[in-house]
Design an enzyme around this catalytic site. Structure first.
Site, short mmCIF file in Angstrom:
data_model
loop_
_atom_site.label_atom_id
_atom_site.label_comp_id
_atom_site.label_asym_id
_atom_site.label_seq_id
_atom_site.Cartn_x
_atom_site.Cartn_y
_atom_site.Cartn_z
N HIS A 17 9.56 -0.26 -23.69
CA HIS A 17 9.46 -1.72 -23.79
C HIS A 17 10.40 -2.23 -24.88
CE1 HIS A 17 5.10 -1.14 -22.23
NE2 HIS A 17 5.82 -1.63 -21.24
N LYS A 41 -9.10 -6.21 -15.74
CA LYS A 41 -8.62 -4.87 -16.10
C LYS A 41 -9.16 -4.42 -17.46
CE LYS A 41 -4.19 -2.52 -16.55
NZ LYS A 41 -2.75 -2.69 -16.42
N ARG A 90 12.45 0.92 -14.04
CA ARG A 90 12.65 2.33 -14.38
C ARG A 90 13.19 3.12 -13.20
NH1 ARG A 90 6.65 2.73 -16.50
NH2 ARG A 90 6.59 1.54 -14.60
N SER A 128 3.05 3.00 -20.48
CA SER A 128 1.91 2.94 -21.41
C SER A 128 0.86 3.97 -21.01
CB SER A 128 1.29 1.54 -21.38
OG SER A 128 2.23 0.58 -21.80
O1 PNS Z 1 2.99 -4.67 -17.52
P1 PNS Z 1 2.53 -5.12 -16.18
O2 PNS Z 1 1.04 -4.92 -16.04
O3 PNS Z 1 3.32 -4.50 -15.04
O4 PNS Z 1 2.81 -6.72 -16.12
C1 PNS Z 1 2.40 -7.48 -15.03
C2 PNS Z 1 2.45 -8.98 -15.34
C3 PNS Z 1 1.64 -9.30 -16.58
C4 PNS Z 1 3.88 -9.40 -15.57
C5 PNS Z 1 1.87 -9.71 -14.09
O5 PNS Z 1 0.64 -9.16 -13.74
C6 PNS Z 1 1.68 -11.22 -14.32
O6 PNS Z 1 2.63 -11.95 -14.47
N1 PNS Z 1 0.41 -11.65 -14.37
C7 PNS Z 1 0.04 -13.02 -14.60
C8 PNS Z 1 -0.61 -13.63 -13.36
C9 PNS Z 1 0.45 -14.11 -12.38
O7 PNS Z 1 1.28 -14.95 -12.69
N2 PNS Z 1 0.42 -13.58 -11.14
C10 PNS Z 1 1.36 -13.95 -10.10
C11 PNS Z 1 2.66 -13.15 -10.15
S1 PNS Z 1 2.35 -11.47 -9.73
#
Ligand code: PNS
Length: 161
Positions: A17, A41, A90, A128
């Site tokens: 990150h 979660k 990645r 992570s």
């Molecule tokens: O590190 P991650 O868990 O892959 O990140 C995912 C994240 C936080 C970027 C994604 O879940 C997110 O944007 N969540 C907020 C809710 C949202 O906007 N959902 C619609 C787009 S998927």
């Protein structure tokens, strides 16, 4: 002023990150690390702990700050005045999920761009979850996470026994 949001769970923040964040901070005027508050979660660290760890890691990068957010990413971006979302890629396995998120976000906010940065090779295996797994069984996580995150992971798993 070009502001970008680097969103994620960051449970916890890894060297992978950090690599993406440092590179994004060279491209944009300001980068906000957006730590998602997951309603469902189960995370190892609270949103506040995750933000504090990132703030500590990035204290010398002037144009970066970390905050947590609830709800839709596009709403958070709008409130922050961001023009772009940063995501790290990645491997090919990341692609489908990233394409799905990109497509939803594009539909919700057509003006918002997603900028993908390829992970540096040495971090292409890192997540992570992997860092937590290695820490849980007492492995050396120093190559995987920043020193303050290492200390927190060691503390948490020692506490749990
Ligand atoms: O590190 P991650 O868990 O892959 O990140 C995912 C994240 C936080 C970027 C994604 O879940 C997110 O944007 N969540 C907020 C809710 C949202 O906007 N959902 C619609 C787009 S998927």
């Amino acid at each position: 002023m070009r502001i970008a949001i680097y969103p994620g769970s960051f449970d916890p923040f890894t060297n992978g990150h950090l690599d993406i964040l440092v590179r994004a901070a060279r491209i944009f005027d300001h980068v906000i690390v957006g730590v998602l508050v997951h309603p469902a979660k189960k995370c190892l660290f609270t949103p506040e702990q995750r933000v504090d760890m990132i703030t500590e890691v990035t204290r010398e990068i002037e144009n970066v700050r970390a905050i947590h957010f609830n709800g839709l990413l596009v709403d958070f971006c709008r409130t922050a005045g961001a023009c772009a979302v940063i995501r790290g890629l990645r491997a090919v396995s990341d692609y489908e999920y990233e394409l799905q998120m990109f497509s939803v976000n594009k539909q919700l906010a057509p003006d918002l761009e997603t900028v993908f940065l390829m992970s540096s090779t040495q971090y292409s295996f890192l997540s992570s979850s992997i860092a937590k797994e290695v820490a849980r069984y007492g492995g050396d996580i120093r190559p995987l996470v920043p020193p303050n995150v290492e200390a927190e992971l060691v503390r948490v798993f020692r506490q749990r026994g």
